[in-house]
Design a protein around this motif. Structure first.
Motif, mmCIF file in Angstrom:
data_model
loop_
_atom_site.group_PDB
_atom_site.id
_atom_site.type_symbol
_atom_site.label_atom_id
_atom_site.label_comp_id
_atom_site.label_asym_id
_atom_site.label_seq_id
_atom_site.Cartn_x
_atom_site.Cartn_y
_atom_site.Cartn_z
ATOM 1 N N ARG A 275 1.290 11.236 4.262
ATOM 2 C CA ARG A 275 2.203 11.625 3.182
ATOM 3 C C ARG A 275 3.013 12.831 3.626
ATOM 4 N NH1 ARG A 275 0.104 15.447 -1.494
ATOM 5 N NH2 ARG A 275 -0.871 16.169 0.395
ATOM 6 N N GLN B 106 -4.314 8.044 -1.922
ATOM 7 C CA GLN B 106 -4.736 7.562 -0.608
ATOM 8 C C GLN B 106 -5.800 6.473 -0.758
ATOM 9 O OE1 GLN B 106 -6.465 10.577 1.905
ATOM 10 N NE2 GLN B 106 -5.589 9.630 3.725
ATOM 11 N N ALA C 75 0.826 -1.209 0.000
ATOM 12 C CA ALA C 75 0.000 0.000 0.000
ATOM 13 C C ALA C 75 0.862 1.261 0.000
ATOM 14 C CB ALA C 75 -0.930 -0.001 1.213
ATOM 15 N N ALA C 76 1.907 1.277 0.819
ATOM 16 C CA ALA C 76 2.796 2.447 0.859
ATOM 17 C C ALA C 76 3.492 2.635 -0.480
ATOM 18 C CB ALA C 76 3.821 2.280 1.977
ATOM 19 N N GLU D 179 2.486 1.631 -3.503
ATOM 20 C CA GLU D 179 1.531 2.051 -4.529
ATOM 21 C C GLU D 179 1.166 3.527 -4.379
ATOM 22 O OE1 GLU D 179 0.421 0.464 -7.194
ATOM 23 O OE2 GLU D 179 1.661 -1.263 -6.680
ATOM 24 N N ALA D 180 0.937 3.980 -3.152
ATOM 25 C CA ALA D 180 0.573 5.385 -2.936
ATOM 26 C C ALA D 180 1.731 6.315 -3.267
ATOM 27 C CB ALA D 180 0.116 5.594 -1.498
ATOM 28 N N ALA E 299 -4.274 -1.859 1.584
ATOM 29 C CA ALA E 299 -3.914 -2.059 2.992
ATOM 30 C C ALA E 299 -5.009 -2.817 3.747
ATOM 31 C CB ALA E 299 -3.686 -0.703 3.651
ATOM 32 N N VAL F 228 -2.963 6.270 6.445
ATOM 33 C CA VAL F 228 -2.025 6.613 5.383
ATOM 34 C C VAL F 228 -1.629 8.073 5.546
ATOM 35 C CG1 VAL F 228 -1.659 6.695 2.884
ATOM 36 C CG2 VAL F 228 -3.214 4.999 3.844
ATOM 37 N N ALA G 149 -4.102 3.290 -1.751
ATOM 38 C CA ALA G 149 -3.430 2.666 -0.603
ATOM 39 C C ALA G 149 -4.424 1.981 0.321
ATOM 40 C CB ALA G 149 -2.636 3.710 0.167
ATOM 41 N N VAL H 192 2.268 3.958 5.884
ATOM 42 C CA VAL H 192 1.010 3.241 6.103
ATOM 43 C C VAL H 192 1.166 2.388 7.352
ATOM 44 C CG1 VAL H 192 -0.653 1.594 5.157
ATOM 45 C CG2 VAL H 192 0.528 3.182 3.630
#
Length: 110
Positions: free
Chosen positions: A68, A53, A35-36, A38-39, A60, A66, A56, A79
């Motif tokens: 940033r 977001q 997830a981290a 991909e975001a 997740a 999440v 993610a 994340v």
């Protein structure tokens, strides 16, 4: 033979439950890492933060957070999520573990 089996059965059940819990924690760690990543990648290539977001949060585990930040032209995404037994099993027997991952991606130039 029956008495020995009766004594060993609770130990085997506890061992199996522990292995299932470890597997669930490992799976949650992989999901927050994905997830981290991909975001961070989506934000770096120019997607809006709400889009990144949402991406993610789809990858997740449920209830993840999440965050940033931007550092020296790079996008940093963190994340975090709680990992427990699969499907809520073992909820009272083993504690939840907080797993987290950070990904960094260089912002692409337009």
């Amino acid at each position: 033979m029956t008495a020995e089996t009766a004594l060993m059965l609770p130990l085997l059940v506890a061992l199996a439950a522990g292995l299932v819990w470890l597997l669930a924690v490992g799976l949650a760690q992989v999901r927050v890492t994905d997830a981290a990543r991909e975001a961070a990648r989506a934000t770096a290539r120019g997607d809006t933060w709400p889009q990144a977001q949402e991406l993610a949060l789809r990858v997740a585990p449920a209830g993840a957070s999440v965050e940033r930040s931007t550092e020296s032209g790079a996008v940093v995404v963190r994340v975090e999520a709680d990992a427990g037994g699969p499907g809520g099993l073992l909820g009272r027997l083993v504690p939840d573990v907080r797993v987290g991952a950070t990904a960094v991606a260089a912002a692409e130039e337009p």
